[in-house]
Design a protein around this motif. Sequence first.
Motif, mmCIF file in Angstrom:
data_model
loop_
_atom_site.group_PDB
_atom_site.id
_atom_site.type_symbol
_atom_site.label_atom_id
_atom_site.label_comp_id
_atom_site.label_asym_id
_atom_site.label_seq_id
_atom_site.Cartn_x
_atom_site.Cartn_y
_atom_site.Cartn_z
ATOM 1 N N GLU A 196 5.811 -5.913 -13.451
ATOM 2 C CA GLU A 196 4.508 -5.564 -13.996
ATOM 3 C C GLU A 196 4.264 -4.076 -13.843
ATOM 4 O OE1 GLU A 196 1.530 -7.881 -12.159
ATOM 5 O OE2 GLU A 196 2.198 -9.779 -13.035
ATOM 6 N N LYS A 197 3.493 -3.527 -14.763
ATOM 7 C CA LYS A 197 3.169 -2.115 -14.683
ATOM 8 C C LYS A 197 2.099 -1.877 -13.629
ATOM 9 C CE LYS A 197 4.527 -0.581 -19.287
ATOM 10 N NZ LYS A 197 4.138 0.178 -20.487
ATOM 11 N N VAL A 198 2.353 -0.913 -12.758
ATOM 12 C CA VAL A 198 1.418 -0.569 -11.682
ATOM 13 C C VAL A 198 1.249 0.943 -11.660
ATOM 14 C CG1 VAL A 198 1.968 -2.595 -10.303
ATOM 15 C CG2 VAL A 198 3.308 -0.518 -10.019
ATOM 16 N N PRO A 199 0.102 1.448 -11.193
ATOM 17 C CA PRO A 199 -0.088 2.903 -11.094
ATOM 18 C C PRO A 199 0.860 3.501 -10.056
ATOM 19 C CG PRO A 199 -2.184 1.730 -11.006
ATOM 20 C CD PRO A 199 -1.125 0.706 -10.855
ATOM 21 N N ARG A 251 -1.731 7.241 -0.769
ATOM 22 C CA ARG A 251 -2.502 7.797 -1.878
ATOM 23 C C ARG A 251 -3.205 9.092 -1.474
ATOM 24 N NH1 ARG A 251 -5.304 2.521 -4.841
ATOM 25 N NH2 ARG A 251 -3.331 1.493 -5.419
ATOM 26 N N SER A 252 -3.755 9.107 -0.261
ATOM 27 C CA SER A 252 -4.420 10.335 0.202
ATOM 28 C C SER A 252 -3.417 11.472 0.326
ATOM 29 C CB SER A 252 -5.100 10.078 1.551
ATOM 30 O OG SER A 252 -6.088 9.071 1.424
ATOM 31 N N ASN A 308 10.200 11.666 -9.122
ATOM 32 C CA ASN A 308 8.922 11.093 -8.730
ATOM 33 C C ASN A 308 9.027 10.461 -7.348
ATOM 34 O OD1 ASN A 308 7.251 11.630 -11.068
ATOM 35 N ND2 ASN A 308 8.595 10.213 -12.173
ATOM 36 N N LEU A 309 7.876 10.252 -6.727
ATOM 37 C CA LEU A 309 7.845 9.805 -5.340
ATOM 38 C C LEU A 309 7.360 8.365 -5.229
ATOM 39 C CD1 LEU A 309 6.287 13.018 -3.744
ATOM 40 C CD2 LEU A 309 8.672 12.526 -4.273
ATOM 41 N N PHE A 310 7.888 7.685 -4.195
ATOM 42 C CA PHE A 310 7.479 6.337 -3.798
ATOM 43 C C PHE A 310 7.924 5.245 -4.765
ATOM 44 C CE2 PHE A 310 4.046 9.263 -2.306
ATOM 45 C CZ PHE A 310 4.490 9.339 -0.989
ATOM 46 N N VAL A 322 3.252 -5.887 1.469
ATOM 47 C CA VAL A 322 2.350 -4.956 0.806
ATOM 48 C C VAL A 322 3.162 -3.796 0.246
ATOM 49 C CG1 VAL A 322 0.324 -3.478 1.025
ATOM 50 C CG2 VAL A 322 0.477 -5.594 2.360
ATOM 51 N N SER A 323 2.964 -3.473 -1.026
ATOM 52 C CA SER A 323 3.677 -2.358 -1.645
ATOM 53 C C SER A 323 3.225 -1.043 -1.034
ATOM 54 C CB SER A 323 3.426 -2.352 -3.151
ATOM 55 O OG SER A 323 3.872 -1.149 -3.734
ATOM 56 N N ILE A 324 4.172 -0.135 -0.824
ATOM 57 C CA ILE A 324 3.800 1.171 -0.278
ATOM 58 C C ILE A 324 2.939 1.953 -1.258
ATOM 59 C CG2 ILE A 324 5.896 1.271 1.129
ATOM 60 C CD1 ILE A 324 7.044 3.258 -0.901
ATOM 61 N N LEU A 325 2.975 1.570 -2.536
ATOM 62 C CA LEU A 325 2.128 2.235 -3.527
ATOM 63 C C LEU A 325 0.655 1.924 -3.310
ATOM 64 C CD1 LEU A 325 4.309 1.434 -6.673
ATOM 65 C CD2 LEU A 325 4.182 3.614 -5.474
ATOM 66 N N GLU A 326 0.370 0.882 -2.543
ATOM 67 C CA GLU A 326 -1.004 0.480 -2.287
ATOM 68 C C GLU A 326 -1.538 0.980 -0.946
ATOM 69 O OE1 GLU A 326 -1.166 -3.728 -2.660
ATOM 70 O OE2 GLU A 326 -0.440 -3.759 -4.727
#
Length: 606
Positions: free
Chosen positions: A45-48, A157-158, A63-65, A148-152
Amino acid sequence: MLRELYDYAVREQLTLPPGYVNKNVRAYVSLTGDGAFLGIMPGGEKVPCPDIGSMANSASKCNLFSEKRCILFPRDTAASNGRTEREQTAAKTAYFRQAMAAAAEVEPRLLLCLRVMEDPDTAAAVTTELDRQKLKAAHVISFMVDGVSILEFPAVRSWWEAFRQRFCPQGERAPCLITGQLTVPLATVPPVSGLSVVGGHARGDALICFDKDAFCSYGLKQAANAPVSEEAFAGVKAALDDLLADAPILAGMKFVHWYDRPLEEEEDPLGQIFTGVLIDEDTEEDAETLPPAANPNEARRQADTLVRSVKTGEAVHELPHLYNILLLSGVKGRVMIRSSQQGNYRELIASLQQWEQDLALTNSSGTGRMRPVKLAARLIHLIARQNSDQNIFDRLAKELAGLTPAIIQAILNGTRFPDPVISRALAYIRSQMFSSSEEEQTRKVPDPLACQWLKACLCRLERELYNKEALSVEYNENHPEPAYHCGALVAVYGAIQRYAMPDVNASLIDRYYASASQTPALVLGQLARMSNYHVSKLERLRGYFSNLRDQVACAIGPVIPTVLHPEQQAYFALGYYQMCAQMEKDRLARKTATTAAKAEDEQGGM
């Protein structure tokens, strides 16, 4: 259109925070809280995801992560020209790990991911599992810790928000072309996805590009010639990516359209151009008669009411009042805008109703109107005809690349079609009439869809030149154009010969249709003499054909045209087709009457 695209993205909530794009993360490397490898979790699935834009295409950055598998878990690759692919991948892998180590200072769980990448045994186990699940080198993957995805991770994010500031443009501020607000314009804009099937690049195509001095002005560099802010263009890109995903392909272009207010897919009036049922001639002949006002879409019913309300003053359901259309393709990494249009919804509905009315034509058996057909299927009848063609849509894109936008403009605006439409439809009919196909040799009826093109072109020509229409769904014996009746008369001559001499090898249509459609005065006299001979051989239908022949001959008038120009040839073909349909309708009526009479006699005898 940039502002309209941006507004669409905001309305549909497609915009992401600056520095993020939606990516299809195909899988996650799943780890426990203490760093043990659990397995590969499927994504799809597409995720930010964080994105550094075009800099990810450089030789040393990525790109990172979330990135390609070949960067997170690289393998040995063969050397390429110049700098080796192995060196480029190693540089990107090092950049990814350095960023992970830096981000681990605020989110320690990233160290677990980093250790998996750096530990040879664990990396080998991950690679084996990725191979087992058939994940390719170009597939994007990421990590997951304790499910839990590291993208979350909020800390990730900060950290990214602070880290990405080094990539933000620096320099003089200028008004953004999209929002009008002062901004430091992007030097290069991120590519738009979704055009790879129409000539675009797999990585995407640039909508704003100033890589040549000839494209620049006033000493400005790159995209400063068309300044846009990062946030505003992110909205434009999100809108285009969303619209292109489901946009239909038409002659090598993507047909993108949207409205300035929400509209359900089934209520989209433009969709009818592409959602017509593609049918063959046999299916069409058995079709039920469609009433003139037949309308399968509720949106069209509302639109009809809207148009009538101008005269009646009745209350109507609120409808979107603006539409936007783009025809897009990709050329050498750039978005090519083939055509663009914005207009009033009421005018659009009126034009589509006119298009439907212009196409209205009896089917070849005369039992009803032809059913709707996809526009792409109609366009096929404007290219060179081949009996077997597996790449017909590729040919469609090449042969009609310059003509299709003009055709769509004419449909949407209710204006005349380009002149090549008539010549191409006539060429298709000529090739079809003289086909070696056994069925077409027997029937000798011009292609119905090509005849619809001719009728639409002629109807608009009549409205423009004479401010009235004379063409109808079926044969019109009162039409003022002699060429129209010349075609009908040739159809009658052909039917008379077919009934009188059903086993003839070469019919008079085979021998004389082409010359009659161009120089009728030189041919019709000879056909008339032949017809007298053929009529004498008829028995039961002699009166029917004699009356029909005389009636059509009188409709031509006192002078038979000597030479027919393309528009008159179109009238000729249409008259021929409609007369064939009329005679077939009469034949079916006689058959039905005979069957009914026979059944009545049998009942009377009982």
